[in-house]
Design a protein around this motif. Structure first.
Motif, PDB file in Angstrom:
ATOM      1  N   GLY A 148       0.851  -1.188   0.000  1.00 15.70           N
ATOM      2  CA  GLY A 148       0.000   0.000   0.000  1.00 15.70           C
ATOM      3  C   GLY A 148       0.881   1.229   0.000  1.00 15.70           C
ATOM      4  N   LEU A 149       0.370   2.376  -0.117  1.00 17.65           N
ATOM      5  CA  LEU A 149      -1.012   2.816  -0.162  1.00 17.65           C
ATOM      6  C   LEU A 149      -1.621   2.650  -1.560  1.00 17.65           C
ATOM      7  CD1 LEU A 149      -0.397   6.119   1.825  1.00 17.65           C
ATOM      8  CD2 LEU A 149      -1.516   4.095   2.696  1.00 17.65           C
ATOM      9  N   CYS A 150      -0.776   2.687  -2.590  1.00 15.73           N
ATOM     10  CA  CYS A 150      -1.285   2.706  -3.963  1.00 15.73           C
ATOM     11  C   CYS A 150      -0.815   1.500  -4.768  1.00 15.73           C
ATOM     12  CB  CYS A 150      -0.856   3.993  -4.667  1.00 15.73           C
ATOM     13  SG  CYS A 150      -1.360   5.495  -3.828  1.00 15.73           S
ATOM     14  N   SER A 151      -0.613   0.361  -4.104  1.00 16.75           N
ATOM     15  CA  SER A 151      -0.144  -0.831  -4.820  1.00 16.75           C
ATOM     16  C   SER A 151      -1.161  -1.307  -5.854  1.00 16.75           C
ATOM     17  CB  SER A 151       0.158  -1.954  -3.832  1.00 16.75           C
ATOM     18  OG  SER A 151      -0.950  -2.212  -3.003  1.00 16.75           O
ATOM     19  N   TYR A 152      -2.429  -0.879  -5.708  1.00 20.58           N
ATOM     20  CA  TYR A 152      -3.452  -1.246  -6.688  1.00 20.58           C
ATOM     21  C   TYR A 152      -3.114  -0.726  -8.080  1.00 20.58           C
ATOM     22  CZ  TYR A 152      -5.058   3.595  -6.272  1.00 20.58           C
ATOM     23  OH  TYR A 152      -5.117   4.954  -6.278  1.00 20.58           O
ATOM     24  N   ARG A 153      -2.223   0.254  -8.180  1.00 21.24           N
ATOM     25  CA  ARG A 153      -1.852   0.803  -9.487  1.00 21.24           C
ATOM     26  C   ARG A 153      -0.919  -0.122 -10.255  1.00 21.24           C
ATOM     27  NH1 ARG A 153      -3.367   2.494 -12.498  1.00 21.24           N
ATOM     28  NH2 ARG A 153      -1.956   4.065 -13.351  1.00 21.24           N
ATOM     29  N   LEU A 154      -0.235  -1.017  -9.586  1.00 23.29           N
ATOM     30  CA  LEU A 154       0.669  -1.950 -10.263  1.00 23.29           C
ATOM     31  C   LEU A 154      -0.104  -3.115 -10.866  1.00 23.29           C
ATOM     32  CD1 LEU A 154       3.687  -2.338  -7.795  1.00 23.29           C
ATOM     33  CD2 LEU A 154       3.643  -1.028  -9.920  1.00 23.29           C
ATOM     34  N   THR A 155       0.394  -3.627 -11.979  1.00 27.35           N
ATOM     35  CA  THR A 155      -0.155  -4.876 -12.507  1.00 27.35           C
ATOM     36  C   THR A 155       0.197  -6.008 -11.543  1.00 27.35           C
ATOM     37  OG1 THR A 155       1.834  -5.430 -13.755  1.00 27.35           O
ATOM     38  CG2 THR A 155       0.187  -4.048 -14.877  1.00 27.35           C
ATOM     39  N   GLU A 156      -0.575  -7.088 -11.595  1.00 28.32           N
ATOM     40  CA  GLU A 156      -0.291  -8.226 -10.716  1.00 28.32           C
ATOM     41  C   GLU A 156       1.100  -8.775 -10.978  1.00 28.32           C
ATOM     42  OE1 GLU A 156      -2.054  -9.371  -8.150  1.00 28.32           O
ATOM     43  OE2 GLU A 156      -3.367  -7.640  -8.514  1.00 28.32           O
ATOM     44  N   LEU A 160       8.758  -1.574 -13.330  1.00 24.64           N
ATOM     45  CA  LEU A 160       7.456  -2.042 -12.864  1.00 24.64           C
ATOM     46  C   LEU A 160       6.376  -1.343 -13.688  1.00 24.64           C
ATOM     47  CD1 LEU A 160       8.049  -1.916  -8.993  1.00 24.64           C
ATOM     48  CD2 LEU A 160       8.321  -3.871 -10.531  1.00 24.64           C
ATOM     49  N   ASN A 161       5.350  -2.077 -14.048  1.00 28.36           N
ATOM     50  CA  ASN A 161       4.316  -1.556 -14.936  1.00 28.36           C
ATOM     51  C   ASN A 161       3.018  -1.296 -14.180  1.00 28.36           C
ATOM     52  OD1 ASN A 161       5.889  -1.733 -17.393  1.00 28.36           O
ATOM     53  ND2 ASN A 161       5.667  -3.954 -17.227  1.00 28.36           N
ATOM     54  N   PHE A 162       2.276  -0.313 -14.683  1.00 30.85           N
ATOM     55  CA  PHE A 162       1.042   0.108 -14.024  1.00 30.85           C
ATOM     56  C   PHE A 162      -0.187  -0.322 -14.816  1.00 30.85           C
ATOM     57  CE2 PHE A 162       4.368   3.034 -12.722  1.00 30.85           C
ATOM     58  CZ  PHE A 162       4.225   3.019 -11.344  1.00 30.85           C
ATOM     59  N   VAL A 163      -1.281  -0.506 -14.111  1.00 29.07           N
ATOM     60  CA  VAL A 163      -2.564  -0.789 -14.750  1.00 29.07           C
ATOM     61  C   VAL A 163      -2.971   0.436 -15.573  1.00 29.07           C
ATOM     62  CG1 VAL A 163      -5.002  -1.289 -14.337  1.00 29.07           C
ATOM     63  CG2 VAL A 163      -3.245  -2.315 -12.864  1.00 29.07           C
ATOM     64  N   GLU A 164      -3.389   0.204 -16.808  1.00 27.04           N
ATOM     65  CA  GLU A 164      -3.791   1.319 -17.656  1.00 27.04           C
ATOM     66  C   GLU A 164      -5.101   1.924 -17.152  1.00 27.04           C
ATOM     67  OE1 GLU A 164      -3.947   0.452 -21.778  1.00 27.04           O
ATOM     68  OE2 GLU A 164      -1.922  -0.389 -21.869  1.00 27.04           O
ATOM     69  N   ARG A 165      -5.170   3.257 -17.202  1.00 31.69           N
ATOM     70  CA  ARG A 165      -6.390   3.952 -16.809  1.00 31.69           C
ATOM     71  C   ARG A 165      -6.337   5.376 -17.338  1.00 31.69           C
ATOM     72  NH1 ARG A 165      -6.027   6.043 -10.505  1.00 31.69           N
ATOM     73  NH2 ARG A 165      -4.084   7.222 -10.718  1.00 31.69           N
ATOM     74  N   GLU A 166      -7.455   6.034 -17.345  1.00 30.95           N
ATOM     75  CA  GLU A 166      -7.486   7.465 -17.627  1.00 30.95           C
ATOM     76  C   GLU A 166      -7.157   8.184 -16.330  1.00 30.95           C
ATOM     77  OE1 GLU A 166     -10.638  10.958 -19.008  1.00 30.95           O
ATOM     78  OE2 GLU A 166     -11.115   8.828 -19.350  1.00 30.95           O
TER      79      GLU A 166
END
Length: 323
Positions: free
Chosen positions: A185-193, A222-228
């Motif tokens: 956390g806090l923003c680990s949700y932004r990373l791809t699995e 490290l790569n991030f989940v794509e989003r606007e």
């Protein structure tokens, strides 16, 4: 008084830190290795928050102008009095006119030098700690320089016995490869699995950019989940709407070279923070040098609290030994 003959690479005055001002953007500063810091003060009978010298990589050369009682803890930067080797993690006597110096670092990165009575510098925002980026605290807000003179305070609380030391089982050891435990956390949700797993699978190397502000690590992207990107976040996928940075939080600007934010870091910003180093392992971070390897290990909150309890129990053992 203590006269600085040579300042070392970076020697600063530090206590427990400038606690309670994070909301106004003031980081705590303070001793990076709290375990070694606390133990050094216990060995000389000081209040546990008394100001000490934090010595990084290369030690200073100090001439004592009066008799004193000292103790050195932390990494292995072998100390000498009048060119004769002396021990660490024990209570030592030093006489007026004696010179304290240090050999090259052999293990760890930082030594804590406590003097009975504490280092007497002005208190600023409830702390004597040096914060060099703002130039406050310590001795004129900076590392020591040749010709400086340090005053010894009167914060000793209990009598001590010269030659006393702590049990060897309570002295940390310092290698060149390290396991550092974190809470995600806090923003680990932004990373791809895949990148979350890569963060833990890789062995990261500490770059030369490793200091009291933060440690930068070299490995793979490290790569991030794509989003606007939401309003208020930057255009880069590693940007989020501004948030607070806990001490020990790990940010990943642009997905490359993660940075562990430490005692003198900014208190907030807009980079993704994917994990936070547990408080007890911040002590370990303080003793890691450039070029060494780090592997991150994921813990639960419950496991982190148990680790903190174990360190508190060790300090309690030290207190009992030295009474």
């Amino acid at each position: 008084m203590i006269k600085v003959l040579q300042p070392g690479l970076q020697t600063t005055v530090q206590d427990i830190g400038r606690i309670g001002h994070y909301e106004v953007g003031m980081p705590p500063s303070g001793a990076m290795d709290k375990y070694a810091f606390t133990t050094s003060n216990l060995l000389v009978g000081n209040d546990e928050n008394s100001a000490v010298l934090e010595i990084t990589y290369m030690g200073p050369k100090l001439q004592f102008e009066e008799d004193a009682v000292i103790a050195m803890t932390g990494g292995e930067i072998p100390p000498k009095i009048n060119d004769e080797p002396v021990g660490m993690w024990e209570t030592l006597e030093i006489k007026a006119g004696d010179v304290l110096s240090f050999d090259f670092v052999k293990g760890g990165a930082r030594v804590y030098l406590a003097v009975r009575g504490g280092i007497d510098v002005p208190v600023i925002m409830e702390s004597r700690s040096t914060y060099t980026l703002c130039g406050i605290g310590g001795l004129d807000g900076r590392p020591l320089q040749e010709g400086d003179v340090l005053a010894i305070g009167n914060e000793a609380r209990v009598d001590v016995q010269i030659g006393q030391s702590i049990d060897a089982s309570l002295i940390p050891t310092y290698g060149k490869s390290h396991e550092i435990r974190v809470i995600m956390g806090l923003c680990s949700y932004r990373l791809t699995e895949e990148s979350k797993q890569k963060f833990f699978d890789l062995e990261w190397q500490v770059t030369p950019e490793a200091n009291r502000v933060g440690y930068r690590f070299k490995g793979e992207r490290l790569n991030f989940v794509e989003r606007e990107q939401p309003f208020g976040a930057g255009s880069n996928p590693s940007n989020v709407v501004d948030l607070g940075y806990p001490i020990g939080s790990i940010q990943v600007p642009d997905g490359v070279e993660p940075i562990a934010l430490l005692n003198d870091a900014v208190t907030g910003g807009g980079y993704v923070t994917i994990a936070t180093i547990i408080s007890t392992d911040l002590d370990k971070m303080a003793q890691i040098k450039s070029g060494e390897k780090v592997k991150f290990v994921s813990l639960t909150i419950e496991e982190a609290l148990e680790a903190r309890k174990e360190v508190k129990e060790k300090l309690d053992q030290i207190r009992k030994q030295l009474i």
